[in-house]
Design a protein around this motif. Structure first.
Motif, PDB file in Angstrom:
ATOM      1  N   TYR A  21       0.777  -1.337  -0.723  1.00 15.89           N
ATOM      2  CA  TYR A  21      -0.027   0.115  -0.131  1.00 15.89           C
ATOM      3  C   TYR A  21       1.070   1.091  -0.173  1.00 15.89           C
ATOM      4  O   TYR A  21       2.070   1.616   0.747  1.00 15.89           O
ATOM      5  N   ASP A  22       0.923   2.140  -1.069  1.00 14.57           N
ATOM      6  CA  ASP A  22       1.781   3.356  -1.241  1.00 14.57           C
ATOM      7  C   ASP A  22       0.614   4.414  -1.374  1.00 14.57           C
ATOM      8  O   ASP A  22      -0.671   4.347  -1.935  1.00 14.57           O
ATOM      9  N   ARG A  23       1.191   5.376  -0.557  1.00 17.08           N
ATOM     10  CA  ARG A  23       0.555   7.282  -0.256  1.00 17.08           C
ATOM     11  C   ARG A  23       1.624   7.641  -1.421  1.00 17.08           C
ATOM     12  O   ARG A  23       2.683   7.897   0.195  1.00 17.08           O
ATOM     13  N   THR A  24       1.334   8.428  -2.210  1.00 18.73           N
ATOM     14  CA  THR A  24       2.867   9.525  -1.864  1.00 18.73           C
ATOM     15  C   THR A  24       1.923  10.960  -1.460  1.00 18.73           C
ATOM     16  O   THR A  24       0.830  10.910  -0.555  1.00 18.73           O
ATOM     17  N   GLY A  84      -0.799  12.276  -2.685  1.00 16.74           N
ATOM     18  CA  GLY A  84      -1.717  11.052  -2.942  1.00 16.74           C
ATOM     19  C   GLY A  84      -2.285  11.799  -0.624  1.00 16.74           C
ATOM     20  O   GLY A  84      -3.854  11.908  -0.780  1.00 16.74           O
ATOM     21  N   ARG A  85      -1.635  12.378  -0.395  1.00 16.04           N
ATOM     22  CA  ARG A  85      -2.068  12.313   1.004  1.00 16.04           C
ATOM     23  C   ARG A  85      -2.941  13.390   0.265  1.00 16.04           C
ATOM     24  O   ARG A  85      -3.506  13.770   1.933  1.00 16.04           O
ATOM     25  N   TYR A 108      -5.865   9.658  -2.005  1.00 19.97           N
ATOM     26  CA  TYR A 108      -6.185   8.773  -2.849  1.00 19.97           C
ATOM     27  C   TYR A 108      -4.984   7.990  -2.442  1.00 19.97           C
ATOM     28  O   TYR A 108      -3.559   8.159  -2.297  1.00 19.97           O
ATOM     29  N   GLY A 109      -4.230   6.615  -2.973  1.00 17.17           N
ATOM     30  CA  GLY A 109      -3.567   5.945  -2.595  1.00 17.17           C
ATOM     31  C   GLY A 109      -3.201   4.685  -3.723  1.00 17.17           C
ATOM     32  O   GLY A 109      -4.389   5.011  -4.847  1.00 17.17           O
ATOM     33  N   ARG A 110      -2.383   4.045  -3.908  1.00 15.57           N
ATOM     34  CA  ARG A 110      -2.127   2.573  -4.722  1.00 15.57           C
ATOM     35  C   ARG A 110      -2.084   1.545  -4.496  1.00 15.57           C
ATOM     36  O   ARG A 110      -1.491   1.098  -3.355  1.00 15.57           O
ATOM     37  N   PRO A 136      -8.292   5.025   0.295  1.00 15.99           N
ATOM     38  CA  PRO A 136      -7.541   4.031   0.580  1.00 15.99           C
ATOM     39  C   PRO A 136      -7.246   3.114   2.153  1.00 15.99           C
ATOM     40  O   PRO A 136      -7.093   2.215   2.093  1.00 15.99           O
ATOM     41  N   ASP A 137      -6.840   4.000   3.017  1.00 12.36           N
ATOM     42  CA  ASP A 137      -7.260   3.462   4.487  1.00 12.36           C
ATOM     43  C   ASP A 137      -8.337   2.303   4.521  1.00 12.36           C
ATOM     44  O   ASP A 137      -7.987   1.080   5.144  1.00 12.36           O
TER      45      ASP A 137
END
Length: 250
Positions: free
Chosen positions: A118-121, A124-125, A129-131, A152-153
């Motif tokens: 799970y990634d959040r740039t 994105g924060r 949104y996330g990936r 996303p969480d």
């Protein structure tokens, strides 16, 4: 209050979901995916206005207007595709529907998912949104990276609970090998669990089946413990025989 069930497009639910599937996550991509088309339209509009103000040649102005029309058409196409794209996670599989003219569906069974990161740039924060990055034995490229997931969480927790919180027993494994003695006795397939043959031990060799034994057939120095306490597989609650000296005989 209990959380509301995920909202699914009627078109997607009717075409691609089974009647007994339980939807865990259902979402379109985050609106941040449309930032790039919107930025392209703004840049093209700015250049067109600049050309119209700085150049008096009708051909140059006409060319700038054509470029603006092409960019607006491309951005409109991106918006329509965004409305047709869905990511759905059920209690059985992962689905991704995409494509405006040629509709495509990518699917991955949950049993094939071995890991999910799970990634959040920083962007994105800020935008929310996330990936998700999926790993599996036979990886589907369309589902290897799921970008622009809104909220996303919550979705990550729901998917992890569904994917990794279920019974991970192999589909081809013998179900009876993990049943309780009381359940097998109720169907007439085992001895009385209160009798002398109610204890269970693992058979020697490479097999992982369980066999009922009589305690009188085993050495007296063997200990009888709960398999769950020994870190065995999920909650078997069986009595197993443990050799106090596992050194092989010579």
């Amino acid at each position: 209050m209990p959380a509301a069930p995920p909202q699914v497009s009627r078109r997607v639910a009717k075409r691609y979901l089974l009647a007994d599937e339980q939807v865990v996550v259902s979402t379109r991509w985050h609106w941040a995916k449309l930032v790039r088309p919107a930025a392209a339209v703004l840049i093209a509009l700015f250049l067109t206005l600049w050309v119209a103000a700085a150049v008096t040649d009708p051909a140059a102005i006409g060319f700038a207007l054509c470029v603006l029309a092409v960019v607006c058409a491309w951005a409109g196409w991106q918006v329509l595709e965004w409305r047709c794209e869905w990511f759905i996670a059920t209690d059985r599989r992962l689905l991704k529907t995409y494509g405006l003219i040629t509709q495509r569906v990518a699917m991955m069974p949950l049993v094939k998912v071995t890991d999910m990161s799970y990634d959040r740039t920083i962007l994105g924060r800020l935008l929310g949104y996330g990936r998700f990055v999926m790993e599996s034995a036979g990886q589907d490229q369309a589902l290897s990276h799921i970008d622009y997931i809104p909220e996303p969480d919550e979705k990550y927790q729901a998917m992890c609970e569904t994917i990794f919180g279920r019974d991970v027993r192999d589909p081809g494994e013998d179900e009876e090998a993990w049943e309780e003695p009381e359940e097998r006795y109720a169907r007439g397939q085992a001895d009385d669990p209160t009798g002398p043959r109610s204890s269970i031990t693992r058979s020697r060799g490479t097999s992982s089946r369980w066999e009922a034994v009589d305690r009188r057939d085993l050495p007296r120095d063997w200990d009888w413990v709960d398999d769950e306490a020994r870190g065995g597989r999920a909650a078997t609650r069986r009595r197993v025989a443990v050799d106090p000296d596992p050194t092989p005989l010579r």
